[in-house]
Write an enzyme that holds these catalytic residues in place. Structure first.
Site, short mmCIF file in Angstrom:
data_model
loop_
_atom_site.label_atom_id
_atom_site.label_comp_id
_atom_site.label_asym_id
_atom_site.label_seq_id
_atom_site.Cartn_x
_atom_site.Cartn_y
_atom_site.Cartn_z
N ARG A 17 120.31 20.00 47.57
CA ARG A 17 119.66 18.68 47.62
C ARG A 17 120.51 17.74 48.47
O ARG A 17 121.70 18.01 48.69
CB ARG A 17 119.55 18.12 46.19
CG ARG A 17 118.86 19.08 45.24
CD ARG A 17 119.44 18.98 43.83
NE ARG A 17 118.94 20.05 42.96
CZ ARG A 17 117.85 19.96 42.21
NH1 ARG A 17 117.17 18.85 42.18
NH2 ARG A 17 117.45 20.98 41.48
N ASP B 68 118.71 13.29 44.56
CA ASP B 68 118.92 14.60 43.92
C ASP B 68 117.62 15.38 43.82
O ASP B 68 117.64 16.55 43.46
CB ASP B 68 119.55 14.43 42.53
CG ASP B 68 118.78 13.45 41.66
OD1 ASP B 68 118.65 12.28 42.06
OD2 ASP B 68 118.30 13.86 40.59
P1 AMP Z 1 115.22 15.00 36.79
O1 AMP Z 1 114.80 13.63 36.39
O2 AMP Z 1 114.42 16.10 36.15
O3 AMP Z 1 115.35 15.17 38.26
O4 AMP Z 1 116.68 15.19 36.16
C1 AMP Z 1 117.75 14.33 36.42
C2 AMP Z 1 119.01 14.90 35.81
O5 AMP Z 1 118.89 14.98 34.39
C3 AMP Z 1 119.39 16.29 36.27
O6 AMP Z 1 120.78 16.37 36.31
C4 AMP Z 1 118.81 17.16 35.18
O7 AMP Z 1 119.45 18.41 35.12
C5 AMP Z 1 119.10 16.32 33.96
N1 AMP Z 1 118.20 16.63 32.84
C6 AMP Z 1 116.87 16.35 32.77
N2 AMP Z 1 116.36 16.76 31.60
C7 AMP Z 1 117.37 17.31 30.90
C8 AMP Z 1 117.49 17.92 29.61
N3 AMP Z 1 116.44 18.04 28.78
N4 AMP Z 1 118.70 18.39 29.24
C9 AMP Z 1 119.77 18.26 30.05
N5 AMP Z 1 119.73 17.70 31.26
C10 AMP Z 1 118.54 17.23 31.70
MG MG Z 2 115.87 16.55 39.45
#
Ligand code: AMP
Ligand code: MG
Length: 499
Positions: A187, A256
Protein backbone atom coordinates in the site's frame (compact mmCIF):
# COMPACT_ATOMS: atom_id res chain seq x y z
CA UNK A 1 10.93 -11.98 -10.31
CA UNK A 2 11.55 -15.70 -10.73
CA UNK A 3 8.35 -17.64 -11.22
CA UNK A 4 9.16 -20.98 -9.68
CA UNK A 5 6.92 -22.79 -7.27
CA UNK A 6 8.66 -23.63 -4.02
CA UNK A 7 6.67 -26.79 -3.48
CA UNK A 8 4.21 -28.97 -5.29
CA UNK A 9 1.49 -29.33 -2.62
CA UNK A 10 -2.12 -28.31 -3.17
CA UNK A 11 -1.05 -24.68 -2.89
CA UNK A 12 2.24 -24.26 -4.74
CA UNK A 13 3.51 -21.29 -2.79
CA UNK A 14 6.46 -19.11 -3.65
CA UNK A 15 6.65 -16.37 -1.07
CA UNK A 16 8.63 -13.37 -2.22
CA UNK A 17 7.41 -10.92 0.43
CA UNK A 18 8.43 -13.24 3.26
CA UNK A 19 11.99 -13.08 1.86
CA UNK A 20 12.17 -9.34 2.51
CA UNK A 21 13.81 -8.11 5.75
CA UNK A 22 12.19 -9.36 8.94
CA UNK A 23 11.02 -5.91 10.08
CA UNK A 24 8.67 -5.72 7.05
CA UNK A 25 6.21 -8.04 8.80
CA UNK A 26 5.51 -10.27 11.78
CA UNK A 27 5.63 -14.01 11.29
CA UNK A 28 2.69 -15.79 12.83
CA UNK A 29 0.05 -18.33 11.86
CA UNK A 30 -3.66 -17.58 11.69
CA UNK A 31 -5.58 -18.35 14.89
CA UNK A 32 -7.73 -21.44 14.33
CA UNK A 33 -11.50 -21.08 14.34
CA UNK A 34 -13.98 -23.35 16.03
CA UNK A 35 -16.12 -24.85 13.29
CA UNK A 36 -15.10 -23.80 9.78
CA UNK A 37 -17.75 -24.22 7.11
CA UNK A 38 -17.19 -23.30 3.49
CA UNK A 39 -19.79 -20.79 2.38
CA UNK A 40 -18.46 -20.44 -1.11
CA UNK A 41 -15.40 -21.26 -3.14
CA UNK A 42 -14.73 -19.20 -6.26
CA UNK A 43 -13.97 -22.07 -8.63
CA UNK A 44 -13.27 -19.85 -11.61
CA UNK A 45 -10.67 -17.92 -9.66
CA UNK A 46 -9.16 -21.13 -8.25
CA UNK A 47 -8.78 -22.25 -11.86
CA UNK A 48 -7.02 -18.99 -12.85
CA UNK A 49 -4.69 -19.43 -9.91
CA UNK A 50 -3.92 -22.99 -10.96
CA UNK A 51 -5.30 -24.39 -7.70
CA UNK A 52 -7.24 -27.61 -7.25
CA UNK A 53 -10.80 -26.46 -6.60
CA UNK A 54 -12.01 -29.93 -5.59
CA UNK A 55 -9.34 -30.08 -2.91
CA UNK A 56 -10.04 -26.55 -1.67
CA UNK A 57 -13.73 -27.39 -1.33
CA UNK A 58 -12.95 -30.56 0.66
CA UNK A 59 -12.81 -30.53 4.47
CA UNK A 60 -8.99 -30.47 4.35
CA UNK A 61 -9.07 -27.54 1.92
CA UNK A 62 -11.59 -25.67 4.06
CA UNK A 63 -9.29 -26.11 7.08
CA UNK A 64 -6.57 -24.34 5.13
CA UNK A 65 -8.83 -21.54 3.90
CA UNK A 66 -10.07 -20.99 7.45
CA UNK A 67 -6.51 -20.79 8.78
CA UNK A 68 -6.84 -23.94 10.88
CA UNK A 69 -4.17 -25.81 8.98
CA UNK A 70 -0.96 -24.39 7.55
CA UNK A 71 -0.28 -26.00 4.18
CA UNK A 72 3.21 -26.97 3.06
CA UNK A 73 5.07 -24.02 1.68
CA UNK A 74 3.02 -21.37 3.47
CA UNK A 75 4.96 -18.70 5.35
CA UNK A 76 2.23 -16.81 7.15
CA UNK A 77 2.95 -13.16 7.87
CA UNK A 78 1.12 -10.02 8.95
CA UNK A 79 2.42 -7.06 6.94
CA UNK A 80 3.51 -3.81 8.58
CA UNK A 81 2.17 -0.53 7.25
CA UNK A 82 1.15 2.94 8.36
CA UNK A 83 -1.21 5.45 6.84
CA UNK A 84 -3.16 8.64 6.77
CA UNK A 85 -6.68 7.87 7.93
CA UNK A 86 -9.08 10.66 6.97
CA UNK A 87 -6.01 12.85 6.62
CA UNK A 88 -4.70 12.10 10.13
CA UNK A 89 -1.35 10.39 10.40
CA UNK A 90 -1.20 6.96 12.08
CA UNK A 91 2.42 5.75 12.28
CA UNK A 92 1.52 2.11 12.75
CA UNK A 93 -1.41 0.17 11.35
CA UNK A 94 -0.47 -3.13 9.73
CA UNK A 95 -2.47 -6.30 9.20
CA UNK A 96 -4.45 -6.34 12.42
CA UNK A 97 -6.78 -9.10 11.38
CA UNK A 98 -5.30 -10.51 8.23
CA UNK A 99 -2.58 -13.00 7.45
CA UNK A 100 -0.81 -13.39 4.13
CA UNK A 101 -0.33 -17.14 3.95
CA UNK A 102 1.64 -17.13 0.72
CA UNK A 103 1.85 -16.24 -2.95
CA UNK A 104 1.03 -18.35 -5.96
CA UNK A 105 1.82 -17.79 -9.61
CA UNK A 106 -1.33 -18.37 -11.63
CA UNK A 107 -1.87 -19.98 -15.04
CA UNK A 108 -1.70 -16.47 -16.45
CA UNK A 109 1.81 -16.04 -15.04
CA UNK A 110 0.65 -13.44 -12.53
CA UNK A 111 1.86 -13.70 -8.95
CA UNK A 112 -0.87 -13.18 -6.39
CA UNK A 113 -1.18 -13.07 -2.60
CA UNK A 114 -3.49 -15.45 -0.78
CA UNK A 115 -4.59 -13.57 2.25
CA UNK A 116 -6.97 -14.55 5.05
CA UNK A 117 -9.00 -11.63 6.36
CA UNK A 118 -10.43 -12.23 9.82
CA UNK A 119 -7.62 -14.65 10.69
CA UNK A 120 -7.13 -13.62 14.32
CA UNK A 121 -5.08 -11.17 16.32
CA UNK A 122 -1.62 -10.09 15.26
CA UNK A 123 0.97 -7.72 16.75
CA UNK A 124 -0.80 -5.00 14.71
CA UNK A 125 -4.27 -5.59 16.13
CA UNK A 126 -4.27 -2.74 18.66
CA UNK A 127 -7.69 -3.04 20.35
CA UNK A 128 -9.29 -5.15 17.63
CA UNK A 129 -10.27 -8.77 17.98
CA UNK A 130 -8.62 -9.82 14.74
CA UNK A 131 -11.87 -11.18 13.39
CA UNK A 132 -14.39 -10.31 10.69
CA UNK A 133 -18.17 -10.53 10.78
CA UNK A 134 -20.10 -12.47 8.17
CA UNK A 135 -21.91 -9.41 6.75
CA UNK A 136 -18.79 -7.46 5.71
CA UNK A 137 -17.22 -10.66 4.37
CA UNK A 138 -20.20 -11.32 2.08
CA UNK A 139 -20.23 -7.66 1.14
CA UNK A 140 -16.58 -7.70 0.12
CA UNK A 141 -17.06 -10.97 -1.74
CA UNK A 142 -19.98 -9.60 -3.76
CA UNK A 143 -18.65 -6.13 -4.47
CA UNK A 144 -15.09 -7.19 -5.35
CA UNK A 145 -16.32 -9.90 -7.71
CA UNK A 146 -18.78 -7.45 -9.28
CA UNK A 147 -15.94 -4.98 -9.75
CA UNK A 148 -13.95 -7.65 -11.53
CA UNK A 149 -16.86 -8.50 -13.79
CA UNK A 150 -17.21 -4.80 -14.61
CA UNK A 151 -13.65 -4.95 -15.89
CA UNK A 152 -11.93 -2.92 -13.17
CA UNK A 153 -8.72 -3.94 -11.40
CA UNK A 154 -9.53 -5.28 -7.95
CA UNK A 155 -8.62 -7.72 -5.26
CA UNK A 156 -10.80 -10.78 -5.54
CA UNK A 157 -12.54 -13.28 -3.32
CA UNK A 158 -11.35 -16.88 -3.45
CA UNK A 159 -13.57 -18.10 -0.64
CA UNK A 160 -15.79 -17.17 2.27
CA UNK A 161 -15.79 -19.38 5.34
CA UNK A 162 -18.09 -19.25 8.33
CA UNK A 163 -16.05 -19.67 11.49
CA UNK A 164 -18.73 -21.01 13.79
CA UNK A 165 -17.66 -18.35 16.29
CA UNK A 166 -19.52 -15.17 17.18
CA UNK A 167 -17.88 -11.77 16.93
CA UNK A 168 -18.95 -8.92 19.14
CA UNK A 169 -19.73 -5.65 17.37
CA UNK A 170 -22.73 -3.56 18.43
CA UNK A 171 -24.19 -7.01 19.05
CA UNK A 172 -23.21 -10.63 18.55
CA UNK A 173 -22.73 -11.49 14.89
CA UNK A 174 -21.66 -14.64 13.12
CA UNK A 175 -17.95 -14.63 12.27
CA UNK A 176 -16.34 -15.37 8.91
CA UNK A 177 -13.05 -15.36 7.05
CA UNK A 178 -12.60 -13.94 3.58
CA UNK A 179 -9.84 -15.44 1.46
CA UNK A 180 -8.70 -12.45 -0.52
CA UNK A 181 -6.51 -12.60 -3.59
CA UNK A 182 -4.48 -9.57 -4.70
CA UNK A 183 -1.66 -8.81 -7.09
CA UNK A 184 -0.01 -7.67 -3.88
CA UNK A 185 -0.89 -6.02 -0.59
CA UNK A 186 1.73 -3.27 -0.78
CA UNK A 187 0.00 0.00 0.00
CA UNK A 188 1.03 3.63 -0.11
CA UNK A 189 1.02 3.23 3.67
CA UNK A 190 3.62 0.46 3.46
CA UNK A 191 6.11 2.99 2.08
CA UNK A 192 5.01 5.54 4.67
CA UNK A 193 5.71 3.07 7.48
CA UNK A 194 9.41 3.01 6.62
CA UNK A 195 9.68 6.68 5.70
CA UNK A 196 8.25 7.63 9.10
CA UNK A 197 11.02 5.58 10.73
CA UNK A 198 13.74 7.23 8.64
CA UNK A 199 14.49 3.79 7.16
CA UNK A 200 15.51 4.83 3.63
CA UNK A 201 17.16 1.47 3.04
CA UNK A 202 13.79 -0.25 3.58
CA UNK A 203 12.02 2.23 1.29
CA UNK A 204 14.53 1.30 -1.41
CA UNK A 205 14.09 -2.43 -0.80
CA UNK A 206 10.33 -2.05 -0.99
CA UNK A 207 10.50 0.09 -4.13
CA UNK A 208 12.78 -2.46 -5.80
CA UNK A 209 10.35 -5.18 -4.80
CA UNK A 210 7.37 -3.33 -6.23
CA UNK A 211 9.24 -2.58 -9.46
CA UNK A 212 10.21 -6.23 -9.89
CA UNK A 213 6.71 -7.46 -9.11
CA UNK A 214 4.47 -4.86 -10.76
CA UNK A 215 6.42 -2.40 -12.87
CA UNK A 216 9.44 -4.22 -14.35
CA UNK A 217 9.70 -1.66 -17.16
CA UNK A 218 10.61 1.01 -14.57
CA UNK A 219 13.87 -0.81 -13.83
CA UNK A 220 15.25 0.21 -17.23
CA UNK A 221 14.66 3.93 -16.60
CA UNK A 222 17.45 6.41 -15.76
CA UNK A 223 15.48 7.16 -12.64
CA UNK A 224 13.66 3.93 -11.72
CA UNK A 225 11.93 5.37 -8.64
CA UNK A 226 10.54 8.33 -10.54
CA UNK A 227 9.41 5.87 -13.20
CA UNK A 228 7.76 3.83 -10.45
CA UNK A 229 5.90 6.88 -9.16
CA UNK A 230 4.86 7.75 -12.69
CA UNK A 231 3.55 4.23 -13.32
CA UNK A 232 1.61 4.11 -10.03
CA UNK A 233 0.08 7.52 -10.81
CA UNK A 234 -0.97 6.22 -14.23
CA UNK A 235 -2.68 3.16 -12.80
CA UNK A 236 -4.47 5.13 -10.09
CA UNK A 237 -5.69 7.73 -12.59
CA UNK A 238 -7.17 4.94 -14.65
CA UNK A 239 -8.62 3.14 -11.64
CA UNK A 240 -10.34 6.17 -10.13
CA UNK A 241 -11.73 7.17 -13.53
CA UNK A 242 -13.04 3.61 -13.80
CA UNK A 243 -14.75 3.94 -10.40
CA UNK A 244 -16.44 7.17 -11.41
CA UNK A 245 -17.63 5.61 -14.65
CA UNK A 246 -19.48 2.86 -12.79
CA UNK A 247 -20.72 5.06 -9.94
CA UNK A 248 -18.49 3.53 -7.27
CA UNK A 249 -17.60 5.21 -4.00
CA UNK A 250 -14.72 3.55 -2.17
CA UNK A 251 -15.59 5.19 1.12
CA UNK A 252 -12.22 4.90 2.93
CA UNK A 253 -9.51 6.07 0.58
CA UNK A 254 -6.91 6.26 3.34
CA UNK A 255 -3.32 5.83 2.19
CA UNK A 256 -3.28 2.39 3.80
CA UNK A 257 -6.20 1.42 1.59
CA UNK A 258 -4.52 2.38 -1.68
CA UNK A 259 -2.68 -0.43 -3.43
CA UNK A 260 0.47 0.49 -5.34
CA UNK A 261 -0.45 -2.23 -7.84
CA UNK A 262 -3.49 -0.16 -8.82
CA UNK A 263 -6.19 -2.56 -7.66
CA UNK A 264 -9.31 -1.57 -5.76
CA UNK A 265 -8.61 -2.79 -2.23
CA UNK A 266 -10.28 -2.83 1.19
CA UNK A 267 -13.98 -2.94 0.60
CA UNK A 268 -15.40 -1.47 3.78
CA UNK A 269 -18.24 1.02 3.67
CA UNK A 270 -18.02 1.22 -0.12
CA UNK A 271 -21.10 1.58 -2.28
CA UNK A 272 -22.40 1.97 -5.79
CA UNK A 273 -24.64 5.00 -6.26
CA UNK A 274 -28.26 4.64 -7.21
CA UNK A 275 -29.25 8.13 -8.35
CA UNK A 276 -26.38 10.30 -9.42
CA UNK A 277 -25.01 13.08 -7.31
CA UNK A 278 -21.30 13.97 -7.03
CA UNK A 279 -21.59 14.70 -3.30
CA UNK A 280 -22.86 11.22 -2.52
CA UNK A 281 -21.41 9.64 0.63
CA UNK A 282 -22.62 6.41 2.21
CA UNK A 283 -19.96 5.68 4.80
CA UNK A 284 -21.18 6.16 8.35
CA UNK A 285 -17.71 7.32 9.42
CA UNK A 286 -17.18 9.89 6.65
CA UNK A 287 -18.81 12.85 8.39
CA UNK A 288 -17.09 15.52 6.29
CA UNK A 289 -17.64 13.83 2.94
CA UNK A 290 -13.88 13.62 2.45
CA UNK A 291 -14.32 10.50 0.35
CA UNK A 292 -17.51 11.51 -1.46
CA UNK A 293 -17.91 10.23 -5.03
CA UNK A 294 -16.68 13.42 -6.66
CA UNK A 295 -13.77 13.92 -4.26
CA UNK A 296 -12.10 10.67 -5.20
CA UNK A 297 -9.78 12.09 -7.89
CA UNK A 298 -8.23 14.82 -5.70
CA UNK A 299 -7.97 12.40 -2.79
CA UNK A 300 -6.16 9.87 -4.96
CA UNK A 301 -3.77 12.63 -5.99
CA UNK A 302 -3.23 13.59 -2.34
CA UNK A 303 -2.45 9.97 -1.48
CA UNK A 304 -0.04 9.72 -4.40
CA UNK A 305 1.73 12.86 -3.18
CA UNK A 306 2.39 10.94 0.06
CA UNK A 307 3.95 8.15 -2.01
CA UNK A 308 6.00 10.76 -3.86
CA UNK A 309 7.31 12.06 -0.52
CA UNK A 310 8.44 8.56 0.40
CA UNK A 311 10.27 8.03 -2.88
CA UNK A 312 12.03 11.43 -2.95
CA UNK A 313 15.14 10.36 -0.99
CA UNK A 314 15.87 7.48 -3.36
CA UNK A 315 15.18 9.31 -6.62
CA UNK A 316 18.11 10.31 -8.86
CA UNK A 317 19.86 13.66 -8.83
CA UNK A 318 19.92 16.39 -6.21
CA UNK A 319 17.14 16.86 -3.71
CA UNK A 320 15.86 19.85 -5.66
CA UNK A 321 15.85 17.90 -8.93
CA UNK A 322 14.03 14.97 -7.38
CA UNK A 323 11.43 17.25 -5.84
CA UNK A 324 10.82 18.97 -9.12
CA UNK A 325 10.43 15.67 -10.95
CA UNK A 326 8.13 14.16 -8.32
CA UNK A 327 6.03 17.33 -8.25
CA UNK A 328 5.62 17.24 -12.02
CA UNK A 329 4.50 13.61 -11.89
CA UNK A 330 1.98 14.29 -9.13
CA UNK A 331 0.70 17.41 -10.93
CA UNK A 332 0.26 15.24 -14.01
CA UNK A 333 -2.37 13.15 -12.25
CA UNK A 334 -5.17 15.60 -13.02
CA UNK A 335 -4.58 15.47 -16.76
CA UNK A 336 -4.16 11.73 -16.86
CA UNK A 337 -7.33 11.28 -14.86
CA UNK A 338 -9.25 13.58 -17.19
CA UNK A 339 -7.94 11.73 -20.23
CA UNK A 340 -9.12 8.42 -18.77
CA UNK A 341 -12.47 9.86 -17.75
CA UNK A 342 -13.03 11.40 -21.17
CA UNK A 343 -12.19 8.15 -22.96
CA UNK A 344 -14.54 6.28 -20.64
CA UNK A 345 -17.36 8.75 -21.15
CA UNK A 346 -16.86 8.54 -24.91
CA UNK A 347 -17.31 4.76 -24.66
CA UNK A 348 -20.37 5.19 -22.46
CA UNK A 349 -21.89 7.59 -24.99
CA UNK A 350 -21.10 5.22 -27.84
CA UNK A 351 -18.64 7.61 -29.48
CA UNK A 352 -16.17 5.87 -31.71
CA UNK A 353 -14.11 8.97 -32.46
CA UNK A 354 -12.82 11.65 -30.10
CA UNK A 355 -13.99 15.23 -30.42
CA UNK A 356 -13.19 18.29 -28.36
CA UNK A 357 -16.64 18.71 -26.80
CA UNK A 358 -17.10 15.09 -25.68
CA UNK A 359 -16.17 15.56 -22.04
CA UNK A 360 -18.55 18.52 -21.80
CA UNK A 361 -21.31 16.49 -23.44
CA UNK A 362 -20.88 13.72 -20.87
CA UNK A 363 -20.70 16.19 -18.01
CA UNK A 364 -23.84 17.90 -19.23
CA UNK A 365 -25.69 14.59 -18.98
CA UNK A 366 -24.31 14.01 -15.48
CA UNK A 367 -25.39 17.48 -14.39
CA UNK A 368 -28.91 16.85 -15.64
CA UNK A 369 -28.93 13.48 -13.87
CA UNK A 370 -27.94 15.17 -10.60
CA UNK A 371 -30.66 17.80 -10.98
CA UNK A 372 -33.25 15.13 -11.75
CA UNK A 373 -32.28 12.37 -9.28
CA UNK A 374 -31.83 10.03 -12.22
CA UNK A 375 -30.42 6.58 -11.61
CA UNK A 376 -26.79 6.52 -12.76
CA UNK A 377 -26.60 2.97 -14.07
CA UNK A 378 -30.01 2.80 -15.73
CA UNK A 379 -29.64 6.18 -17.43
CA UNK A 380 -26.47 5.10 -19.20
CA UNK A 381 -27.79 1.62 -19.87
CA UNK A 382 -30.95 3.09 -21.35
CA UNK A 383 -29.03 5.07 -23.97
CA UNK A 384 -28.96 1.93 -26.09
CA UNK A 385 -32.75 1.86 -26.07
CA UNK A 386 -32.95 5.44 -27.24
CA UNK A 387 -31.03 4.38 -30.33
CA UNK A 388 -32.54 0.93 -30.75
CA UNK A 389 -35.92 0.74 -28.96
CA UNK A 390 -36.66 -2.72 -30.39
CA UNK A 391 -33.37 -4.27 -29.36
CA UNK A 392 -33.38 -4.32 -25.59
CA UNK A 393 -35.27 -4.63 -22.38
CA UNK A 394 -33.58 -1.68 -20.82
CA UNK A 395 -36.39 0.87 -20.76
CA UNK A 396 -36.48 4.49 -21.79
CA UNK A 397 -34.23 6.54 -19.51
CA UNK A 398 -36.32 9.71 -19.86
CA UNK A 399 -38.69 8.25 -17.27
CA UNK A 400 -35.85 8.25 -14.74
CA UNK A 401 -35.75 12.05 -14.80
CA UNK A 402 -38.02 14.20 -12.64
CA UNK A 403 -38.31 16.47 -15.65
CA UNK A 404 -38.04 14.15 -18.67
CA UNK A 405 -37.61 17.18 -20.93
CA UNK A 406 -34.15 17.74 -19.39
CA UNK A 407 -33.13 14.36 -20.77
CA UNK A 408 -34.82 14.94 -24.14
CA UNK A 409 -32.89 18.18 -24.61
CA UNK A 410 -29.63 16.43 -23.94
CA UNK A 411 -30.53 13.62 -26.37
CA UNK A 412 -30.82 16.34 -29.02
CA UNK A 413 -27.18 17.36 -28.44
CA UNK A 414 -26.09 13.74 -28.29
CA UNK A 415 -27.81 12.85 -31.57
CA UNK A 416 -26.17 15.83 -33.25
CA UNK A 417 -22.78 14.56 -32.06
CA UNK A 418 -23.60 11.02 -33.22
CA UNK A 419 -24.22 12.40 -36.72
CA UNK A 420 -20.43 12.73 -36.95
CA UNK A 421 -19.99 8.97 -36.46
CA UNK A 422 -20.20 6.17 -38.99
CA UNK A 423 -21.76 3.44 -36.82
CA UNK A 424 -25.13 1.93 -37.73
CA UNK A 425 -27.83 2.13 -35.03
CA UNK A 426 -27.38 -1.59 -34.32
CA UNK A 427 -23.61 -1.27 -33.98
CA UNK A 428 -24.04 1.77 -31.81
CA UNK A 429 -26.60 0.08 -29.54
CA UNK A 430 -24.31 -2.95 -29.16
CA UNK A 431 -21.38 -0.69 -28.28
CA UNK A 432 -23.52 1.14 -25.72
CA UNK A 433 -24.65 -2.10 -24.11
CA UNK A 434 -21.05 -3.32 -23.95
CA UNK A 435 -19.94 -0.12 -22.21
CA UNK A 436 -22.83 0.43 -19.81
CA UNK A 437 -23.67 -2.30 -17.34
CA UNK A 438 -27.21 -3.27 -16.51
CA UNK A 439 -26.29 -4.74 -13.12
CA UNK A 440 -24.28 -3.29 -10.26
CA UNK A 441 -24.24 -4.44 -6.63
CA UNK A 442 -26.88 -2.13 -5.26
CA UNK A 443 -26.77 -1.50 -1.53
CA UNK A 444 -30.27 -2.65 -0.83
CA UNK A 445 -29.61 -5.95 -2.56
CA UNK A 446 -26.35 -6.49 -0.73
CA UNK A 447 -28.16 -5.73 2.53
CA UNK A 448 -30.91 -8.21 1.68
CA UNK A 449 -28.29 -10.89 1.01
CA UNK A 450 -26.64 -10.18 4.36
CA UNK A 451 -29.97 -10.23 6.21
CA UNK A 452 -30.84 -13.64 4.76
CA UNK A 453 -27.43 -15.06 5.65
CA UNK A 454 -27.21 -13.54 9.12
CA UNK A 455 -30.79 -14.03 10.24
CA UNK A 456 -31.79 -17.23 8.50
CA UNK A 457 -28.50 -18.89 7.54
CA UNK A 458 -29.84 -18.69 3.99
CA UNK A 459 -27.15 -18.23 1.37
CA UNK A 460 -29.36 -18.70 -1.68
CA UNK A 461 -29.78 -14.93 -2.21
CA UNK A 462 -25.97 -14.54 -1.99
CA UNK A 463 -25.46 -17.18 -4.68
CA UNK A 464 -28.17 -15.68 -6.87
CA UNK A 465 -26.81 -12.13 -6.68
CA UNK A 466 -23.27 -13.30 -7.44
CA UNK A 467 -24.53 -15.11 -10.50
CA UNK A 468 -26.34 -12.05 -11.84
CA UNK A 469 -23.41 -9.73 -11.15
CA UNK A 470 -20.98 -12.04 -12.94
CA UNK A 471 -22.61 -10.94 -16.26
CA UNK A 472 -23.27 -7.24 -15.70
CA UNK A 473 -23.47 -6.32 -19.38
CA UNK A 474 -26.00 -9.02 -20.37
CA UNK A 475 -29.68 -8.15 -20.41
CA UNK A 476 -30.81 -11.11 -18.30
CA UNK A 477 -34.52 -10.24 -18.63
CA UNK A 478 -35.33 -12.94 -16.06
CA UNK A 479 -33.28 -10.98 -13.50
CA UNK A 480 -34.69 -7.57 -14.30
CA UNK A 481 -35.58 -6.98 -10.65
CA UNK A 482 -31.89 -7.05 -9.73
CA UNK A 483 -31.31 -4.07 -12.03
CA UNK A 484 -33.84 -1.85 -10.32
CA UNK A 485 -33.04 0.93 -7.87
CA UNK A 486 -34.46 0.55 -4.36
CA UNK A 487 -38.04 1.41 -3.55
CA UNK A 488 -38.27 4.23 -1.00
CA UNK A 489 -38.57 1.72 1.85
CA UNK A 490 -35.53 -0.22 0.60
CA UNK A 491 -33.08 2.69 0.36
CA UNK A 492 -29.84 2.17 2.29
CA UNK A 493 -28.62 5.53 3.51
CA UNK A 494 -25.45 4.45 5.27
CA UNK A 495 -22.84 1.75 4.96
CA UNK A 496 -20.55 0.56 7.74
CA UNK A 497 -17.01 -0.77 7.97
CA UNK A 498 -18.16 -3.54 10.23
CA UNK A 499 -14.70 -3.71 11.81
P1 AMP B 1 -9.57 -0.84 7.65
O1 AMP B 1 -10.43 0.25 8.15
O2 AMP B 1 -10.28 -2.16 7.45
O3 AMP B 1 -8.76 -0.45 6.46
O4 AMP B 1 -8.55 -1.15 8.84
C1 AMP B 1 -7.71 -0.18 9.41
C2 AMP B 1 -6.77 -0.84 10.39
O5 AMP B 1 -7.49 -1.45 11.46
C3 AMP B 1 -5.90 -1.94 9.81
O6 AMP B 1 -4.66 -1.90 10.46
C4 AMP B 1 -6.67 -3.18 10.16
O7 AMP B 1 -5.86 -4.32 10.17
C5 AMP B 1 -7.17 -2.84 11.54
N1 AMP B 1 -8.38 -3.59 11.91
C6 AMP B 1 -9.62 -3.45 11.37
N2 AMP B 1 -10.49 -4.29 11.96
C7 AMP B 1 -9.80 -4.99 12.89
C8 AMP B 1 -10.13 -6.02 13.82
N3 AMP B 1 -11.37 -6.50 13.94
N4 AMP B 1 -9.14 -6.50 14.60
C9 AMP B 1 -7.89 -6.01 14.51
N5 AMP B 1 -7.52 -5.05 13.67
C10 AMP B 1 -8.45 -4.54 12.85
MG1 MG C 1 -7.44 -1.26 5.37
Amino acid sequence: MTETAANAGPLPFDNSYARLPEHFFARLPPTPVEAPRLIRLNRGLAETLGLDAAFLASPAGTEILAGNRIPDGAEPIAMAYAGHQFGGWVPQLGDGRAILIGEVVGRDGIRRDIHLKGAGRTPFSRNGDGRAALGPVLREYIVSEAMHALGLPTTRALAAIATGEPVIRERYLPGAVLVRVAESHVRVGTFQYFTARGDTEAVKRLADYVIARHYPQAAASDDPYAALLDAVVGRQARLVAGWLLVGFIHGVMNTDNMSVAGETIDYGPCAFMDFYHPHTVYSSIDHMGRYAYGNQPPIAQWNLAQLGQCLLPIMSGTEAEALKRAQAIIDGFANRFETELTAGLQRKLGLDTAKAGDLALGQDLLKRMAENEADFTLTFRGLADVIDPEGGTDGDPRNLFNKPGDFDDWVGFWRARLEEEARSPQELAAALRAANPMFIPRNHQVEAVIRAAEDRDDFAPFEKLLKVLARPFDDQPENRRCALPPRPDEVVHQTFCGT
